[in-house]
Design an enzyme around this catalytic site. Structure first.
Site, PDB file in Angstrom:
ATOM      1  CG  ASP A 297      -2.175   0.894   0.776  1.00  0.00           C
ATOM      2  OD1 ASP A 297      -2.161   1.465  -0.261  1.00  0.00           O
ATOM      3  OD2 ASP A 297      -3.191   0.818   1.505  1.00  0.00           O
TER       4      ASP A 297
HETATM    5  C1  NOJ Z   1      -4.131   3.928  -0.060  1.00  0.00           C
HETATM    6  C2  NOJ Z   1      -5.272   3.039   0.158  1.00  0.00           C
HETATM    7  O1  NOJ Z   1      -5.177   2.418   1.273  1.00  0.00           O
HETATM    8  C3  NOJ Z   1      -5.141   2.082  -1.020  1.00  0.00           C
HETATM    9  O2  NOJ Z   1      -6.415   1.422  -0.997  1.00  0.00           O
HETATM   10  C4  NOJ Z   1      -4.914   2.972  -2.378  1.00  0.00           C
HETATM   11  O3  NOJ Z   1      -5.120   1.870  -3.443  1.00  0.00           O
HETATM   12  C5  NOJ Z   1      -3.689   3.543  -2.176  1.00  0.00           C
HETATM   13  N1  NOJ Z   1      -3.785   4.573  -1.395  1.00  0.00           N
HETATM   14  C6  NOJ Z   1      -3.496   4.119  -3.648  1.00  0.00           C
HETATM   15  O4  NOJ Z   1      -4.415   5.471  -3.802  1.00  0.00           O
END
Ligand code: NOJ
Length: 765
Positions: A297
């Site tokens: 993430d």
């Molecule tokens: C953080 C989020 O937790 C995740 O779900 C997302 O895909 C990413 N950012 C990218 O934006």
């Protein structure tokens, strides 16, 4: 220039020897898979170590930001690295022009010209926005959900995107957590079926088609169990919950062929998910045989240092890669340290080869090596995005997502003529909030508001009063305390209007940005002064229909006691106003069912239907006894249970039967039930089948959803519906993660919610 790779491939394909990592992967592959794997193997052989690290590096683009950006202002470094083949993927680059520009750099300027995979959070639509995922889950309509993902994929692909960071398949039982809006609710069975629908909707039959994109099951794993519902918090759950509640939707996504996984910001029992070898290597890649790749993430590799798990970014890079995180999203950990880690023999190059192989494979499957610009067609972008067909599809999904929670005195559906109707609440006239959280590519204020939808019905007199603003200011990143307006000067206008009308429609709830990532709340009440507004209006007119817009269950106990009709309309996307108006006027008979329990008050959270019995489940006959599992100030039950939702018609369940009473553990249990439409109009009902395994070596929930079917019946019509349960449905995971089926007694329950109306039983011998 992209022919670079193709010609190299011809040479290396002929001479390629499968090495050890590809041998493992190749066991059960189709011919097509084998050809792709051979291409991948050939390519890896000519890659330098730096280029391998580059494939594992993902950067955010230059405009949209969906997390704290460590790289802001560093565009030059990014461009240089794109040229040097040191970037494998970008996120938040969208639109054919932008995608083509970055793709062109790597294709024309980097040594090998390996195409980028372009990722984006296509969570519930790209520009034509469908209902938030929790709302879609309330439809229980797998075909519609699959179609909605297909529409999202088609639009995103037309904008140059190849990969969505969806579906989010985290189970959550805690409505304080803002990301409840992004999942499919509290139940592992429903969420698993929805995970399959979304994965197959995004990916379609043919991943190389320009209408499909790779999906990503996230956040692996257990992020939805963040302690106290507080965002990015610790997760500490037992193995039984992990195996039986958290993991099944991920497994379903893997079995449905999802191409990628994303790990999470959370730790699980002391180990950050991103550095968690047990989750990523043991469960996902080994036990489930997942052969796609895992992306971290946003900055979650670097964040392992803040967790106190790794001393610095280098140590974090090492832990993450060893644990099976194949791609680094925005931590700069791999690009900065992996090379050295391999050179120092701290990380084996074969680990990188495995990660790169997985990443390249998905790029090949998407067809990016055949034509890296295949998703970059300006004409397709123009004709596909926002098409009438797509708007119709999201309208259909929006209607199906609405849940009728209460309808006394048949106040709904509204009469179409001769009535004076007041529409009250700032959300009724809002064209942005209905788009909900996670709608980065949508045009601001592009939703049909409730007011606009209602205006299409011209037989009544419709007047609008805001009553009060819901929020002060409005940007995606304002979400902190004091976001709600406290100004009550508009109350008088709303009350005066309500006095003069036959029916009042009050649109209240949360702004679209009040749920989603980083939007945890400690209250589930209507935010701001909305509760007060509701009570004041009620004093002058009791004929109220409360339409809720929200991204999570709210505790609306007062409304349930006083307001005759309540409609749960979530954040329904682009076509919000049309969908709500069609339901309120009865042009669409609501059929949604809650995918989450609605608590009576926040003190009941976490609340869920599939709880365990406890040793003291019941009140003693002498009700004064306190020694049983309960609260002394509120009853145990939720305000609205999981699976609940009304229709403008009524249904009666009859004749629940099994074909036998005793079965072998390998036998199928055939169940039938009859449903009758006992009301005045045609309607759809979701027939839900639950079981209880009465005694087991690991305690089982009091009810578990195991099957459901949606059927439509005309007034007076009845139908017999069959279900089959087999060993996939009747077992559970033990604490070692092994699937078990134990002989013993089972109950079956069938009904239109988790408060079921019929009960039967059988035994496994
Ligand atoms: C953080 C989020 O937790 C995740 O779900 C997302 O895909 C990413 N950012 C990218 O934006």
């Amino acid at each position: 220039m992209y022919y670079k790779i193709t010609s190299l491939f011809i040479f290396f394909f002929l001479s390629s020897q499968y090495n050890s990592y590809s041998q493992n992967h190749n066991k059960n592959k189709s011919n097509q898979d084998k050809i792709i794997q051979a291409k991948v193997d050939s390519l890896i052989k000519i890659m330098t170590l730096e280029e391998k690290v580059g494939q594992m590096n993902q950067y955010n683009g230059f405009y949209d930001v969906t997390g704290p950006s460590p790289n802001e202002g560093n565009s030059k470094i990014k461009y240089d690295q794109l040229r040097s083949g040191l970037v494998g993927s970008m996120l938040n680059v969208r639109g054919v022009k932008e995608v083509r520009a970055v793709q062109k750099i790597v294709i024309e300027e980097s040594r090998l010209g390996i195409p980028l995979i372009i990722g984006f959070d296509v969570i519930h639509g790209y520009k034509t926005i469908s209902p938030i995922p929790l709302a879609e889950a309330a439809s229980w309509d797998l075909k519609a959900i699959k179609k909605s993902a297909g529409v999202a994929a088609e639009e995103a692909a037309a904008a140059g995107i190849n990969w969505t960071f969806a579906p989010m398949v985290d189970i959550s039982r805690d409505a304080r957590w803002g990301r409840v809006m992004e999942g499919a609710g509290e139940d592992p069975y429903l969420a698993s079926r929805i995970a399959e629908a979304r994965v197959t909707g995004f990916q379609g039959e043919d991943l190389s088609s320009v209408q499909t994109i790779a999906a990503c099951a996230k956040h692996f794993a257990a992020y939805g169990f963040s302690e106290s519902g507080k965002e990015y918090n610790t997760v500490d759950i037992g193995t039984s919950t992990l195996y039986n509640i958290v993991l099944p939707p991920f497994k379903a996504a893997a079995d449905a062929g999802v191409k990628t996984f994303m790990n999470g910001f959370n730790e699980l029992n002391g180990i950050p998910a991103t550095g968690n070898s047990f989750l990523q290597r043991e469960i996902l890649k080994k036990r489930w045989g997942f052969d796609g790749f895992v992306v971290s993430d946003w900055a979650s590799i670097g964040e392992m240092t803040s967790w106190g798990y790794t001393e610095n970014l280098k140590a974090a890079a090492k832990k993450a890669v060893l644990a099976g995180s194949d791609m680094d999203m925005e931590s700069n950990a791999y690009i900065t340290h992996l090379l050295q880690l391999v050179k120092n023999n701290e990380v084996d190059e074969a680990i990188l080869d495995d990660a790169v192989s997985r990443i390249l494979k998905v790029k090949y499957e998407l067809g990016l090596f055949d034509d890296p610009y295949k998703y970059c067609d300006e004409k397709r972008e123009l004709t596909t995005i926002g098409s009438v067909k797509n708007k119709e599809a999201v309208l259909d999904m929006a209607r199906k997502s609405i849940v009728l929670l209460k309808n006394e005195n048949q106040i709904l559906p509204l009469r179409k003529n001769g009535q004076k109707i007041a529409l009250i609440g700032a959300l009724a006239n809002d064209k942005n909030s209905p788009l909900g959280s996670w709608r980065t590519a949508a045009d601001d204020n592009s939703a049909i508001s409730v007011l606009e939808g209602m205006q299409k019905y011209s037989g009544n007199t419709l007047s609008f009063a805001k009553g009060a603003d819901l929020v002060i200011g409005e940007t995606a990143f304002i979400h902190e305390l004091n976001i709600n307006s406290t100004d009550k000067t508009g109350f008088k206008e709303a009350i005066d209007l309500a006095k003069q009308t036959d029916v009042v429609i009050m649109v209240l709830g949360e702004h679209g940005y009040q749920s989603g990532e980083g939007r945890s709340r400690t209250s589930l009440d209507l935010p701001g002064v909305q509760q007060e507004l509701l009570e004041e209006v009620f004093k002058v007119n009791k004929n109220i229909v409360l339409v809720l817009n929200n991204g999570r269950p709210l505790s609306i106990t007062w409304a349930d006691e006083h307001i005759p009709a309540i409609v749960e309309a979530w954040h329904l996307g682009t076509e919000t106003g049309n969908a709500i108006a069609q339901v309120l006027y009865g042009d669409y008979n609501p059929s949604g069912k809650l995918p989450v329990s609605f608590p009576r008050n926040i003190g009941q959270v976490p609340i869920y239907y599939n709880y365990k019995s406890t040793g003291r489940p019941l009140a003693y006959e002498d009700k004064k006894m306190v020694f049983w599992s309960h609260y002394s100030d509120v009853e145990n039950t939720p305000l609205y249970p999981f699976g609940y939702g009304l229709s403008y018609t009524s249904f009666k369940y009859n004749s629940l039967e099994t074909d036998k009473k005793v079965y072998g553990t390998n036998e199928k249990v055939n169940i039938s039930v009859t449903l009758k439409n006992t009301g005045e109009v045609t309607g759809k009902e979701v027939i839900q089948l639950y079981i209880q395994d009465l005694f087991a070596s690991i305690t089982r929930p009091v009810k578990e959803l195991k099957a459901f079917k949606m059927i439509e019946l005309k007034p007076g019509e009845s139908k017999k519906v069959n279900f089959v349960l087999d060993k996939e449905s009747l077992g559970f995971y033990n604490n070692e993660g092994e699937y078990m089926i134990e002989p013993g007694k089972f109950k079956i329950f069938v009904g239109g919610s988790s408060y079921t109306s019929l009960e039967s039983n059988f035994e496994l011998k």
